[in-house]
Design a protein around this motif. Structure first.
Motif, PDB file in Angstrom:
ATOM      1  N   GLU A  25       1.906  85.460  62.430  1.00  0.00           N
ATOM      2  CA  GLU A  25       2.660  86.620  63.205  1.00  0.00           C
ATOM      3  C   GLU A  25       2.111  87.939  63.135  1.00  0.00           C
ATOM      4  OE1 GLU A  25       7.146  84.451  63.379  1.00  0.00           O
ATOM      5  OE2 GLU A  25       6.643  85.817  61.610  1.00  0.00           O
ATOM      6  N   ILE A  26       1.654  88.126  61.788  1.00  0.00           N
ATOM      7  CA  ILE A  26       1.171  89.312  61.653  1.00  0.00           C
ATOM      8  C   ILE A  26      -0.280  89.571  62.258  1.00  0.00           C
ATOM      9  CG2 ILE A  26      -0.371  90.691  59.695  1.00  0.00           C
ATOM     10  CD1 ILE A  26       1.850  89.631  57.769  1.00  0.00           C
ATOM     11  N   THR A  31       6.207  86.967  67.249  1.00  0.00           N
ATOM     12  CA  THR A  31       7.020  85.931  66.447  1.00  0.00           C
ATOM     13  C   THR A  31       6.755  84.480  67.069  1.00  0.00           C
ATOM     14  OG1 THR A  31       9.099  86.357  67.850  1.00  0.00           O
ATOM     15  CG2 THR A  31       8.888  87.610  65.551  1.00  0.00           C
ATOM     16  N   PHE A  32       6.822  83.807  66.232  1.00  0.00           N
ATOM     17  CA  PHE A  32       6.786  82.306  66.624  1.00  0.00           C
ATOM     18  C   PHE A  32       8.013  81.450  66.073  1.00  0.00           C
ATOM     19  CE2 PHE A  32       2.286  83.477  66.393  1.00  0.00           C
ATOM     20  CZ  PHE A  32       1.894  83.162  67.491  1.00  0.00           C
ATOM     21  N   THR A  33       8.457  80.578  66.669  1.00  0.00           N
ATOM     22  CA  THR A  33       9.526  79.699  66.244  1.00  0.00           C
ATOM     23  C   THR A  33       9.303  78.709  65.209  1.00  0.00           C
ATOM     24  OG1 THR A  33      10.599  79.894  68.441  1.00  0.00           O
ATOM     25  CG2 THR A  33      11.540  78.018  66.810  1.00  0.00           C
ATOM     26  N   MET A  34       9.761  78.571  64.063  1.00  0.00           N
ATOM     27  CA  MET A  34       9.284  77.377  63.129  1.00  0.00           C
ATOM     28  C   MET A  34       9.544  75.961  63.855  1.00  0.00           C
ATOM     29  SD  MET A  34       8.620  76.517  59.960  1.00  0.00           S
ATOM     30  CE  MET A  34       9.076  77.786  58.967  1.00  0.00           C
ATOM     31  N   PRO A  35       8.432  75.275  63.674  1.00  0.00           N
ATOM     32  CA  PRO A  35       8.254  74.192  64.145  1.00  0.00           C
ATOM     33  C   PRO A  35       9.020  72.956  63.580  1.00  0.00           C
ATOM     34  CG  PRO A  35       6.344  74.420  62.919  1.00  0.00           C
ATOM     35  CD  PRO A  35       7.168  75.517  63.047  1.00  0.00           C
ATOM     36  N   THR A  36       9.905  71.988  64.039  1.00  0.00           N
ATOM     37  CA  THR A  36      10.563  70.857  63.564  1.00  0.00           C
ATOM     38  C   THR A  36       9.358  70.058  62.964  1.00  0.00           C
ATOM     39  OG1 THR A  36      10.592  69.430  65.430  1.00  0.00           O
ATOM     40  CG2 THR A  36      12.398  71.157  64.914  1.00  0.00           C
ATOM     41  N   VAL A  37       9.686  69.307  61.682  1.00  0.00           N
ATOM     42  CA  VAL A  37       8.887  68.505  60.868  1.00  0.00           C
ATOM     43  C   VAL A  37       9.604  67.234  60.813  1.00  0.00           C
ATOM     44  CG1 VAL A  37       7.628  68.345  58.823  1.00  0.00           C
ATOM     45  CG2 VAL A  37       7.887  70.589  59.770  1.00  0.00           C
ATOM     46  N   TYR A  50       3.093  68.084  68.141  1.00  0.00           N
ATOM     47  CA  TYR A  50       3.490  67.841  69.591  1.00  0.00           C
ATOM     48  C   TYR A  50       3.639  69.294  70.251  1.00  0.00           C
ATOM     49  CZ  TYR A  50       3.630  62.818  68.576  1.00  0.00           C
ATOM     50  OH  TYR A  50       3.348  61.503  68.434  1.00  0.00           O
ATOM     51  N   LEU A  51       2.835  69.437  71.121  1.00  0.00           N
ATOM     52  CA  LEU A  51       2.809  70.756  71.645  1.00  0.00           C
ATOM     53  C   LEU A  51       4.145  71.235  72.357  1.00  0.00           C
ATOM     54  CD1 LEU A  51      -0.906  70.741  72.837  1.00  0.00           C
ATOM     55  CD2 LEU A  51      -0.089  71.389  70.607  1.00  0.00           C
ATOM     56  N   GLN A  52       4.481  70.606  73.501  1.00  0.00           N
ATOM     57  CA  GLN A  52       5.648  70.875  74.072  1.00  0.00           C
ATOM     58  C   GLN A  52       6.851  70.919  73.143  1.00  0.00           C
ATOM     59  OE1 GLN A  52       3.398  68.824  75.157  1.00  0.00           O
ATOM     60  NE2 GLN A  52       2.436  69.371  77.084  1.00  0.00           N
ATOM     61  N   VAL A  84      -2.184  77.583  69.015  1.00  0.00           N
ATOM     62  CA  VAL A  84      -3.024  77.627  70.053  1.00  0.00           C
ATOM     63  C   VAL A  84      -2.350  77.315  71.419  1.00  0.00           C
ATOM     64  CG1 VAL A  84      -5.112  76.410  71.047  1.00  0.00           C
ATOM     65  CG2 VAL A  84      -5.143  77.196  68.563  1.00  0.00           C
ATOM     66  N   TYR A  85      -1.221  76.404  71.341  1.00  0.00           N
ATOM     67  CA  TYR A  85      -0.900  76.080  72.494  1.00  0.00           C
ATOM     68  C   TYR A  85       0.021  77.231  73.124  1.00  0.00           C
ATOM     69  CZ  TYR A  85       2.258  73.622  76.100  1.00  0.00           C
ATOM     70  OH  TYR A  85       2.761  73.516  77.063  1.00  0.00           O
ATOM     71  N   GLN A  86       0.748  77.997  71.987  1.00  0.00           N
ATOM     72  CA  GLN A  86       1.685  78.990  72.570  1.00  0.00           C
ATOM     73  C   GLN A  86       0.836  80.226  72.866  1.00  0.00           C
ATOM     74  OE1 GLN A  86       4.619  79.272  69.486  1.00  0.00           O
ATOM     75  NE2 GLN A  86       4.714  76.925  69.159  1.00  0.00           N
ATOM     76  N   VAL A  87      -0.062  80.441  72.165  1.00  0.00           N
ATOM     77  CA  VAL A  87      -1.170  81.720  72.572  1.00  0.00           C
ATOM     78  C   VAL A  87      -2.031  81.604  73.670  1.00  0.00           C
ATOM     79  CG1 VAL A  87      -2.562  83.541  71.594  1.00  0.00           C
ATOM     80  CG2 VAL A  87      -0.771  82.405  70.193  1.00  0.00           C
ATOM     81  N   PHE A  88      -2.573  80.497  73.843  1.00  0.00           N
ATOM     82  CA  PHE A  88      -3.636  80.191  74.519  1.00  0.00           C
ATOM     83  C   PHE A  88      -3.365  79.171  75.634  1.00  0.00           C
ATOM     84  CE2 PHE A  88      -5.654  81.531  70.670  1.00  0.00           C
ATOM     85  CZ  PHE A  88      -6.382  82.647  70.854  1.00  0.00           C
ATOM     86  N   GLY A  89      -2.262  78.239  75.622  1.00  0.00           N
ATOM     87  CA  GLY A  89      -2.022  77.391  76.503  1.00  0.00           C
ATOM     88  C   GLY A  89      -2.851  76.057  76.200  1.00  0.00           C
TER      89      GLY A  89
END
Length: 169
Positions: A25-26, A31-37, A50-52, A84-89
């Motif tokens: 984030e810095i 901001t990014f959403t915390m992924p589920t684990v 799992y990107l999507q 990477v997926y969230q920033v660059f697709g």
């Protein structure tokens, strides 16, 4: 390992994810959403992103057997895929963007494969050979070959893998 000990491991994973997410984030100034684990991965894979779904699945056994290196290497590795997926697709899974996040944000060598001992998670394997080495294929891959549904080739010598005569059935 009892439930209390595993709960402690899960908390360590969450702390590592939070720290890595904060670094990202810095770096990206967003901001990014915390992924589920979840801890559903079996076999020799340490983790899968799992990107999507913004989800990371980790191998519980490999985490328990290799706690510190797993948390320090695998958790950032899988998070980097999501970032990477969230920033660059959609780009190469271990391409320049992923390598850049591993190096520049997390300060880690961008290793694609883990080096953990997989003896307790690999299941039955079958020996196949090419011109340069022996390969140990999973039961699933072996069955695909036997059913003429797949062929596998060595990445080094490019030769088709053939069932070794040393396999005992």
């Amino acid at each position: 390992m009892d439930n209390g000990q595993f709960r402690q491991l899960k908390m360590q994973v969450q702390r590592k994810l939070s720290a890595c997410l904060k670094q990202a984030e810095i770096y990206f100034n967003r901001t990014f959403t915390m992924p589920t684990v979840s801890y559903e991965i079996r076999g020799v894979k340490a983790g899968v992103a799992y990107l999507q779904k913004n989800e990371i699945r980790l191998n519980r056994t490999l985490l328990q057997e290799n706690t510190q290196s797993f948390i320090n290497e695998v958790v950032p590795h899988e998070l980097a895929h999501l970032l990477v997926y969230q920033v660059f697709g959609k780009v190469q899974p271990h391409g320049k963007e992923w390598k850049s996040i591993m190096l520049n944000i997390f300060g880690l060598t961008p290793n694609i494969y883990h080096q953990f001992d997989v003896i307790n998670v690999q299941g039955q394997t079958f020996s196949y050979s090419c011109d340069c080495q022996t390969h140990h294929l999973t039961l699933r891959r072996h069955n695909k070959i036997q059913q003429n549904k797949a062929e596998y080739f060595c990445k080094k010598c490019k030769k088709k893998l053939k069932l070794s005569t040393s396999n005992s059935f």
